[in-house]
Design a protein around this motif. Structure first.
Motif, PDB file in Angstrom:
ATOM      1  N   TYR A 199       0.828  -1.204   0.000  1.00 39.28           N
ATOM      2  CA  TYR A 199       0.000   0.000   0.000  1.00 39.28           C
ATOM      3  C   TYR A 199       0.862   1.253   0.000  1.00 39.28           C
ATOM      4  O   TYR A 199       0.632   2.193  -0.770  1.00 39.28           O
ATOM      5  N   GLU A 200       1.884   1.267   0.854  1.00 39.46           N
ATOM      6  CA  GLU A 200       2.775   2.430   0.915  1.00 39.46           C
ATOM      7  C   GLU A 200       3.521   2.608  -0.406  1.00 39.46           C
ATOM      8  O   GLU A 200       3.681   3.730  -0.896  1.00 39.46           O
ATOM      9  N   LEU A 201       3.972   1.520  -0.978  1.00 42.94           N
ATOM     10  CA  LEU A 201       4.668   1.552  -2.260  1.00 42.94           C
ATOM     11  C   LEU A 201       3.771   2.121  -3.362  1.00 42.94           C
ATOM     12  O   LEU A 201       4.227   2.871  -4.227  1.00 42.94           O
ATOM     13  N   SER A 202       2.501   1.778  -3.299  1.00 42.65           N
ATOM     14  CA  SER A 202       1.572   2.200  -4.356  1.00 42.65           C
ATOM     15  C   SER A 202       1.432   3.715  -4.447  1.00 42.65           C
ATOM     16  O   SER A 202       1.031   4.246  -5.483  1.00 42.65           O
ATOM     17  N   LYS A 203       1.777   4.415  -3.382  1.00 42.37           N
ATOM     18  CA  LYS A 203       1.600   5.868  -3.353  1.00 42.37           C
ATOM     19  C   LYS A 203       2.542   6.603  -4.301  1.00 42.37           C
ATOM     20  O   LYS A 203       2.275   7.758  -4.659  1.00 42.37           O
ATOM     21  N   ILE A 204       3.651   5.952  -4.691  1.00 43.83           N
ATOM     22  CA  ILE A 204       4.596   6.644  -5.579  1.00 43.83           C
ATOM     23  C   ILE A 204       4.592   6.076  -6.994  1.00 43.83           C
ATOM     24  O   ILE A 204       5.449   6.427  -7.807  1.00 43.83           O
ATOM     25  N   LEU A 205       3.639   5.204  -7.298  1.00 46.73           N
ATOM     26  CA  LEU A 205       3.524   4.678  -8.653  1.00 46.73           C
ATOM     27  C   LEU A 205       2.799   5.679  -9.554  1.00 46.73           C
ATOM     28  O   LEU A 205       2.377   6.742  -9.109  1.00 46.73           O
ATOM     29  N   ASN A 206       2.678   5.338 -10.815  1.00 48.83           N
ATOM     30  CA  ASN A 206       2.071   6.243 -11.800  1.00 48.83           C
ATOM     31  C   ASN A 206       0.612   5.889 -12.043  1.00 48.83           C
ATOM     32  O   ASN A 206       0.247   4.705 -12.070  1.00 48.83           O
ATOM     33  N   TYR A 207      -0.209   6.922 -12.253  1.00 46.82           N
ATOM     34  CA  TYR A 207      -1.645   6.727 -12.431  1.00 46.82           C
ATOM     35  C   TYR A 207      -2.144   7.548 -13.622  1.00 46.82           C
ATOM     36  O   TYR A 207      -1.584   8.602 -13.947  1.00 46.82           O
ATOM     37  N   ASN A 208      -3.202   7.046 -14.266  1.00 53.18           N
ATOM     38  CA  ASN A 208      -3.821   7.711 -15.412  1.00 53.18           C
ATOM     39  C   ASN A 208      -5.270   8.059 -15.118  1.00 53.18           C
ATOM     40  O   ASN A 208      -5.979   7.279 -14.461  1.00 53.18           O
TER      41      ASN A 208
END
Length: 219
Positions: A45-54
């Motif tokens: 979950y924490e990692l997901s915060k710095i991924l890319n989103y569209n």
């Protein structure tokens, strides 16, 4: 390397870490596996915060809803066998991820204080331009993590690399920081101070694979 050490802040994660370390509670292998899995979920979950989103849109029964959808093509790679519960926790959150598995273990020759990392099994999809999440619950010397990454190189060059561990030794953290690209991220629940003469984390928790799946015969 970007190091995310979650032991620096209080959260429910501290409870799960204390339980997998506790010599009495860790006797319950099902609880041990579930706690590792839950730690994987939190780190994911924490990692997901710095991924890319569209920007994306879906239709609800009453209208349209705009949201941000995950852009990254993720490959989860775990080191057998101890990495399986951690892998499951990450996969619970990145449920569309592709998966890779590798066996990497310490081979002691004549000296129990000296070992080499042996890789015998590897199954991996194409990694080219994808986001690689490499999961190993115990980051002791860091050699297993590096050996795994080296074994994955023929499958392509990832666009992003994230290392995920439950407990690490400072020596292992320093080792991967030296050998991985500066833009690599390390997500770790707790960092301990030292290793013993056999390369095990102190205070650590013992052998994560044995605690999760039972003791193995040594060959």
């Amino acid at each position: 390397m970007h190091i995310h050490n979650f032991s620096l802040k209080n959260s429910i994660l501290n409870t799960f870490i204390s339980e997998i370390r506790d010599v009495n509670k860790q006797k319950d292998s099902m609880r041990f596996r579930r706690n590792i899995e839950r730690i994987g979920e939190i780190l994911g979950y924490e990692l997901s915060k710095i991924l890319n989103y569209n920007p994306s849109q879906i239709k609800t029964p009453l209208g349209l809803f705009n949201y941000e959808s995950l852009e990254n093509d993720i490959v989860l790679c775990s080191i057998l066998r101890a990495g399986v519960p951690l892998h499951n926790g990450l996969l619970n959150y990145f449920d569309t991820a592709e998966n890779a598995f590798i066996s990497a273990y310490r081979h002691h020759k004549n000296n129990p204080e000296s070992f080499e990392i042996i890789v015998e099994y590897l199954a991996c999809p194409n990694l080219e331009n994808k986001t690689l999440i490499l999961a190993d619950p115990m980051l002791a010397t860091g050699q297993s993590m590096l050996a795994t990454f080296e074994a994955l190189k023929p499958f392509g060059t990832p666009k992003n690399i994230h290392l995920v561990s439950v407990i690490g030794a400072q020596q292992g953290v320093d080792f991967v920081s030296k050998h991985f690209d500066a833009e690599t991220h390390l997500w770790i629940a707790s960092i301990d101070e030292s290793l013993n003469k056999n390369g095990y984390i102190i205070p650590g928790l013992g052998d994560a694979g044995d605690l999760a799946f039972g003791e193995k015969l040594q060959q």
